[in-house]
Design an enzyme around this catalytic site. Structure first.
Site, mmCIF file in Angstrom:
data_model
loop_
_atom_site.group_PDB
_atom_site.id
_atom_site.type_symbol
_atom_site.label_atom_id
_atom_site.label_comp_id
_atom_site.label_asym_id
_atom_site.label_seq_id
_atom_site.Cartn_x
_atom_site.Cartn_y
_atom_site.Cartn_z
ATOM 1 N N HIS A 176 0.801 -1.211 0.000
ATOM 2 C CA HIS A 176 0.000 0.000 0.000
ATOM 3 C C HIS A 176 0.837 1.267 0.000
ATOM 4 O O HIS A 176 0.598 2.137 -0.821
ATOM 5 C CB HIS A 176 -1.052 0.050 1.109
ATOM 6 N N TYR A 217 1.474 5.234 -2.532
ATOM 7 C CA TYR A 217 1.746 6.649 -2.248
ATOM 8 C C TYR A 217 3.122 7.043 -2.732
ATOM 9 O O TYR A 217 3.368 8.219 -3.041
ATOM 10 C CB TYR A 217 1.534 6.941 -0.760
ATOM 11 N N HIS A 226 -10.044 0.800 -11.048
ATOM 12 C CA HIS A 226 -9.676 1.821 -10.060
ATOM 13 C C HIS A 226 -8.234 2.293 -10.252
ATOM 14 O O HIS A 226 -7.974 3.476 -10.378
ATOM 15 C CB HIS A 226 -9.869 1.264 -8.643
ATOM 16 N N PHE A 227 -7.290 1.348 -10.293
ATOM 17 C CA PHE A 227 -5.918 1.864 -10.263
ATOM 18 C C PHE A 227 -5.410 2.367 -11.608
ATOM 19 O O PHE A 227 -4.382 3.016 -11.647
ATOM 20 C CB PHE A 227 -4.944 0.908 -9.556
ATOM 21 N N HIS A 228 -6.149 2.115 -12.692
ATOM 22 C CA HIS A 228 -5.762 2.826 -13.913
ATOM 23 C C HIS A 228 -6.170 4.297 -13.833
ATOM 24 O O HIS A 228 -5.647 5.120 -14.574
ATOM 25 C CB HIS A 228 -6.338 2.155 -15.160
ATOM 26 N N ARG A 251 -10.412 -10.034 -12.514
ATOM 27 C CA ARG A 251 -9.203 -9.452 -13.077
ATOM 28 C C ARG A 251 -8.219 -10.583 -13.367
ATOM 29 O O ARG A 251 -8.488 -11.737 -13.046
ATOM 30 C CB ARG A 251 -8.603 -8.439 -12.104
ATOM 31 N N ARG A 252 -7.076 -10.259 -13.956
ATOM 32 C CA ARG A 252 -5.964 -11.195 -14.141
ATOM 33 C C ARG A 252 -6.400 -12.496 -14.783
ATOM 34 O O ARG A 252 -6.004 -13.574 -14.343
ATOM 35 C CB ARG A 252 -5.343 -11.528 -12.783
HETATM 36 C C1 HEM Z 1 -1.539 1.623 -22.909
HETATM 37 C C2 HEM Z 1 -2.096 1.825 -21.767
HETATM 38 C C3 HEM Z 1 -2.610 0.715 -20.880
HETATM 39 C C4 HEM Z 1 -3.430 -0.329 -21.202
HETATM 40 C C5 HEM Z 1 -4.063 -0.615 -22.544
HETATM 41 C C6 HEM Z 1 -3.611 -1.120 -20.005
HETATM 42 C C7 HEM Z 1 -4.407 -2.245 -19.904
HETATM 43 C C8 HEM Z 1 -4.496 -3.063 -18.799
HETATM 44 C C9 HEM Z 1 -5.440 -4.138 -18.603
HETATM 45 C C10 HEM Z 1 -6.535 -4.538 -19.591
HETATM 46 C C11 HEM Z 1 -5.186 -4.716 -17.409
HETATM 47 C C12 HEM Z 1 -5.962 -5.846 -16.748
HETATM 48 C C13 HEM Z 1 -5.468 -7.174 -17.102
HETATM 49 C C14 HEM Z 1 -6.093 -8.264 -16.260
HETATM 50 O O1 HEM Z 1 -6.328 -8.084 -15.047
HETATM 51 O O2 HEM Z 1 -6.369 -9.337 -16.826
HETATM 52 C C15 HEM Z 1 -4.077 -4.014 -16.849
HETATM 53 C C16 HEM Z 1 -3.506 -4.318 -15.623
HETATM 54 C C17 HEM Z 1 -2.609 -3.493 -14.972
HETATM 55 N N1 HEM Z 1 -2.142 -2.261 -15.425
HETATM 56 FE FE1 HEM Z 1 -2.483 -1.424 -17.210
HETATM 57 N N2 HEM Z 1 -2.887 -0.553 -19.000
HETATM 58 C C18 HEM Z 1 -2.264 0.567 -19.489
HETATM 59 C C19 HEM Z 1 -1.460 1.446 -18.806
HETATM 60 C C20 HEM Z 1 -1.066 1.269 -17.493
HETATM 61 C C21 HEM Z 1 -0.299 2.225 -16.739
HETATM 62 C C22 HEM Z 1 0.167 3.579 -17.243
HETATM 63 C C23 HEM Z 1 -0.098 1.668 -15.519
HETATM 64 C C24 HEM Z 1 0.624 2.218 -14.315
HETATM 65 C C25 HEM Z 1 1.492 3.157 -14.325
HETATM 66 C C26 HEM Z 1 -0.715 0.363 -15.518
HETATM 67 C C27 HEM Z 1 -0.686 -0.528 -14.460
HETATM 68 C C28 HEM Z 1 -1.306 -1.759 -14.445
HETATM 69 C C29 HEM Z 1 -1.214 -2.707 -13.363
HETATM 70 C C30 HEM Z 1 -0.404 -2.540 -12.078
HETATM 71 C C31 HEM Z 1 -2.020 -3.794 -13.700
HETATM 72 C C32 HEM Z 1 -2.287 -5.038 -12.852
HETATM 73 C C33 HEM Z 1 -1.388 -6.145 -13.185
HETATM 74 C C34 HEM Z 1 -1.769 -7.375 -12.386
HETATM 75 O O3 HEM Z 1 -2.952 -7.615 -12.144
HETATM 76 O O4 HEM Z 1 -0.838 -8.078 -11.989
HETATM 77 N N3 HEM Z 1 -1.308 0.156 -16.725
HETATM 78 N N4 HEM Z 1 -3.677 -2.995 -17.700
HETATM 79 CU CU LIG Z 2 -3.940 -0.131 -0.593
#
Ligand code: HEM
Ligand SMILES: [Cu+2]
Ligand SMILES: [Cu+2]
Lengths: 52, 596, 166
Positions: B236, B240, B387-389, B450-451
């Site tokens: 967490h 921040y 949320h976190f996006h 998710r995931r």
């Molecule tokens: C081109 C832009 C982006 C696209 C299209 C995108 C798309 C996605 C999608 C669809 C997921 C969900 C996948 C799943 O749970 O099956 C995901 C997970 C995630 N994204 Fe992005 N995202 C983008 C940019 C970013 C940015 C800028 C960040 C952070 C700085 C970010 C951080 C994350 C994180 C931490 C996860 C979770 C990974 C996990 O569950 O282990 N994403 N993204």
């Molecule tokens: Cu948290």
């Protein structure tokens, strides 16, 4: 920038950010409504409650 | 050239050429991680929505691990060390103590990233045993190659040493300016690093004491709940850690872009102190629906989490008020009319303002995530990435991109290649994210996990209250595509800027706050005091839960095995069967293989 | 330290919001009786589930009038038993544990959504009032077959219930 001096100078005490207060109150209302909706309708109204 | 120098301020590059070079290197590292992360992002977006599947679903998790690690470890933290180096040097108005030392921490961070990324990408190569398909949370007993944990550890050490660098610069400055208040930007960087050191205790123990030796085969069991809890001890506050540089930019750069000044320096300090105090004793809110942790601990974590909303809510006010001040100086009038007087044509301003707006929305879904029992509704559904996006994926990422438009010319003495493209880029990010994140939130509410490579099941369908699963998938795919294009525009703009010709006097000053540091009590600058209180809060929040987890399951767990994440499905199955030692379940495993 | 009056107003409102959120959750926990997964169960050796009287044979068992217990094992990449059969009008306590890695147990479209951690047993009680069928999915990444990990809860009309054995 030379235009700087032409701009109004306002100091901390004289400046009342009325617009900010209005926006933030609006945000407050939105948060309150959405919270109630999410908690009481989406969550408590959802199927299966974990009761133990 | 001398002409131009007279009309404007010297740039950061003119004043601190060595530091500018270092900051450029860190930002390049961040941008490379961002574009690679974006590539993986679009691949997984199109895959899980079944628009375009270029690979077998078993590789999805390699892609997702790479996306998570590159985005929230490499991109964010490389940008952070760059922008904090800039901020500390700029606000102390003195160079770093020893630039060779600085290149050392940068080097460690690069080496650490490369190790971790190589381990992850090994997952694509069937002929290697190496892989790390464990996602960025690497929950044991899923096991990554030792290179992955080793890389993470080295990266972390690099980030700690970066913090030491800024402390050294501050001590040197203090000797030259004995009775002065810590300059605001330095204050922000230092309090953030103190939070980071405290938070790192959790992950350092998890990785160095348990996961790394375990992956090297020194012992073969770990306590899954314990390492998971240690992960969230860090997990967490790291949120921040991503956010604080964005806050710093909102507090110190955004008001200037809006044509005004920061509303209140003292309040900004209070906010950062609150983050230092409250960011860590809350991690259990990620474990609301975990077994083995008493409900009481969960409730305490929730209370702390809710109070952690306070500094963010205060920030919303101060930052908007600073913008309003600028708008009114520029001649804006009316209750809302002043909004029109803001410099919307500047991509740096518009990007940051839109990022802030999205943060307001992300703040709301975060409040839901913070609620204890309502977590049953959203836990591990697509709501969470929705949320976190908004938070790290936009409030942080878009702010960083927007700030680059303002900062990059001062680091290179080259004016931005194109403002209109920059403007298009930030607006496109906003629109793309609005689509993707909204659809993710809604899908999560009707249960989409998710995931998951293929959220399509044999035995049941998802039943949205309105619309169809297909429509939401389309929104996610369109949004993701816009995001990816936006990312391309951003990188293109930065690269083309670098090919431009040098100009002088691109420097920009930051104006002092309306209510300056002298208005705040000196105790705010007593960093030792705040660290002490923060540690006490951490001990209060974590000692009992950790003691209970260890006394229940033991340090090395009640017989939890080892599950190396080797991509070849069959060998993974054999491994787990061998470990579980249960032949009867083989039939079940085979079902899994056939359906794949 | 000057704090502008408007900031003071906002400070008070923000605190109010925080207290209101905490109170709502407390209301859900007490008045509505929503209970959290907790630490009431002993830890268990995931390598020795075969010797455990609850989990050696994953099943549904009647323990009282309209009261049932479901012993569920999550493993890469399935749930046992599948389907989990219970009668309508029953109160069912689930005991879910894992044979291998961390999994999720999500009864799709409902609030029954918990983590399953090897070495721990997640327990929770819900009421099934009407006959029907629910999907169950794993919502924590558990390996490269994670997306095929599903199961179901079948709520059969009371008179047709045969004890849950398939
Ligand atoms: C081109 C832009 C982006 C696209 C299209 C995108 C798309 C996605 C999608 C669809 C997921 C969900 C996948 C799943 O749970 O099956 C995901 C997970 C995630 N994204 Fe992005 N995202 C983008 C940019 C970013 C940015 C800028 C960040 C952070 C700085 C970010 C951080 C994350 C994180 C931490 C996860 C979770 C990974 C996990 O569950 O282990 N994403 N993204
Ligand atoms: Cu948290
Ligand atoms: Cu799974």
């Amino acid at each position: 920038m030379s235009t700087e001096t032409a701009k109004k100078e306002i100091d901390h005490e004289d400046f009342d950010p009325k617009g900010t207060l209005a926006l933030i109150l609006l945000y407050f209302v939105i948060l309150a409504i959405l919270w109630i909706f999410m908690y009481f309708i989406e969550f408590l109204g959802n199927d299966l409650t974990v009761i133990g | 050239m001398s002409d131009a120098l007279e009309s404007g301020a010297p740039s950061f590059l003119d004043q601190f050429p060595d530091e500018a070079k270092l900051v450029r290197a860190t930002l390049w590292s961040a941008f490379i991680a961002l574009i690679l992360g974006g590539l993986f992002g679009i691949i997984q977006t199109l895959h899980r929505t079944d628009i375009l599947r270029v690979m077998d679903s078993s590789y999805y998790y390699t892609v997702l691990t790479a996306h998570g690690v590159l985005m929230v470890v490499s991109f964010t933290i490389f940008f952070l060390v760059g922008v904090f180096t800039w901020a500390v040097v700029r606000s102390l108005d003195r160079p770093l103590v020893d630039i060779r030392y600085s290149w050392t921490w940068y080097g460690l961070m690069v080496v650490g990233t490369l190790m971790a990324v190589v381990a992850v990408l090994g997952g694509f190569v069937d002929s290697t045993e190496m892989s790390a398909d464990v996602l960025f949370t690497f929950y044991a007993p899923l096991q990554a190659h030792p290179l992955f944990y080793g890389g993470l550890a080295i990266f972390l050490i690099g980030s700690w040493l970066a913090g030491v660098d800024w402390f050294r610069a501050w001590y040197a400055w203090k000797r030259e300016h004995p009775d002065e208040r810590i300059p605001l930007q330095t204050f922000m960087a230092l309090t953030t690093m103190l939070m980071w050191y405290i938070a790192s205790i959790g992950i350092a123990i998890a990785v160095v004491v348990f996961l790394l030796p375990w992956s090297l085969g020194l012992f073969d069991e770990v306590n899954a709940l314990l390492t998971r809890t240690l992960f969230w001890f860090w997990g967490h506050p790291v949120v921040y850690f991503w956010l604080m540089p964005a806050y710093m930019l909102w507090y110190t750069v955004l008001p200037k872009l809006a044509g005004g000044r920061l509303f209140s320096d003292p309040l900004a300090r209070v906010v950062f102190v609150l983050f230092l105090l409250l960011s860590t004793p809350v991690g259990i809110h990620h474990q609301y629906v975990d077994p083995g942790i008493a409900e009481g601990f969960k409730f305490i974590a929730m209370t702390n989490t809710m109070f952690l909303l306070l500094p963010s809510l205060l920030t919303a006010f101060t930052v908007v008020a600073s913008m309003e001040y600028g708008a009114r100086r520029r001649g804006g009038t009316g209750l809302f009319g002043w909004l029109r007087a803001l410099p919307w044509a500047r991509p740096a301003f518009t990007g940051m303002a839109l990022a802030g707006l999205m943060f307001a929305a992300g703040g709301f879904s975060g409040m839901i995530n913070a609620g204890m029992n309502i977590n049953y509704l959203v836990h591990n559904t697509l709501w969470v990435p929705g949320h976190f996006h908004l938070t790290v994926g936009t409030a942080v990422a878009l702010t960083f991109m927007a700030a680059t438009y303002w900062l990059w010319p001062q680091l290179t003495n080259k004016p931005l290649f194109s403002r209109p493209i920059g403007l298009l880029q930030v607006v496109m990010w906003f629109v793309g994210m609005a689509l993707m994140s909204n659809a993710m939130h809604v899908s999560g509410l009707f249960g989409v996990p998710r995931r998951t490579a293929e959220p399509e099941y044999q035995g049941f369908d998802f039943t949205p209250a309105f619309g169809t699963m297909n429509e939401f998938d389309m929104q996610i795919a369109i949004g993701g595509t816009l995001l990816f294009i936006s990312l391309g525009l951003f990188i293109g703009n930065v690269v083309l800027t670098s090919f431009g010709t040098k100009q002088s006097s691109l420097g920009e000053d930051l104006p002092p706050a309306l209510s300056g540091p002298s208005d705040s009590p000196v105790v705010l600058d007593n960093l030792k005091l705040w660290v002490g209180i923060a540690l006490v809060l951490v001990v209060l929040a974590y000692s009992l839960p950790l003691a209970s987890i260890i006394s229940r399951g033991g340090l090395f767990g009640p017989g939890v095995g080892t599950y190396p994440m080797i991509v070849d499905t069959f060998s993974a199955l054999i491994e787990s069967v061998a470990h579980a030692g249960i032949t009867e379940t083989l039939a079940q495993f085979e079902v899994g293989v056939i359906v794949q | 330290m000057h704090i502008h009056n408007y900031e003071k107003i906002w400070l008070v409102l923000a605190m109010l919001l925080i207290v209101a959120f905490i109170s709502t959750v407390a209301y859900g926990a007490t008045a509505m009786g929503v209970d959290m997964i907790s630490d009431d169960e002993e830890t268990i050796n995931p390598d020795a589930l075969d010797e455990d009287q609850r989990f050696a044979e994953p099943r549904v068992e009647q323990v009282g009038e309209n009261e049932y217990e479901a012993y569920v094992v999550a493993l890469q990449f399935a749930f046992q038993p599948d389907p989990i059969e219970v009668p309508a009008g029953s109160t069912v306590t689930f005991y879910v544990t894992s044979r291998d890695v961390i999994h999720g147990f999500e009864v799709v479209g409902t609030n029954a959504n918990v983590m399953v951690v090897p070495g721990e047993v997640s327990t929770f009680t819900v009421e099934f009032n009407e006959a029907g069928e629910y999907g169950v999915l794993c919502n924590e990444y558990c390996g490269d077959g994670h997306h095929v990990m599903e199961g179901s809860v079948v709520v059969v009309p009371e008179e047709e219930y045969d004890g849950g054995d398939q």
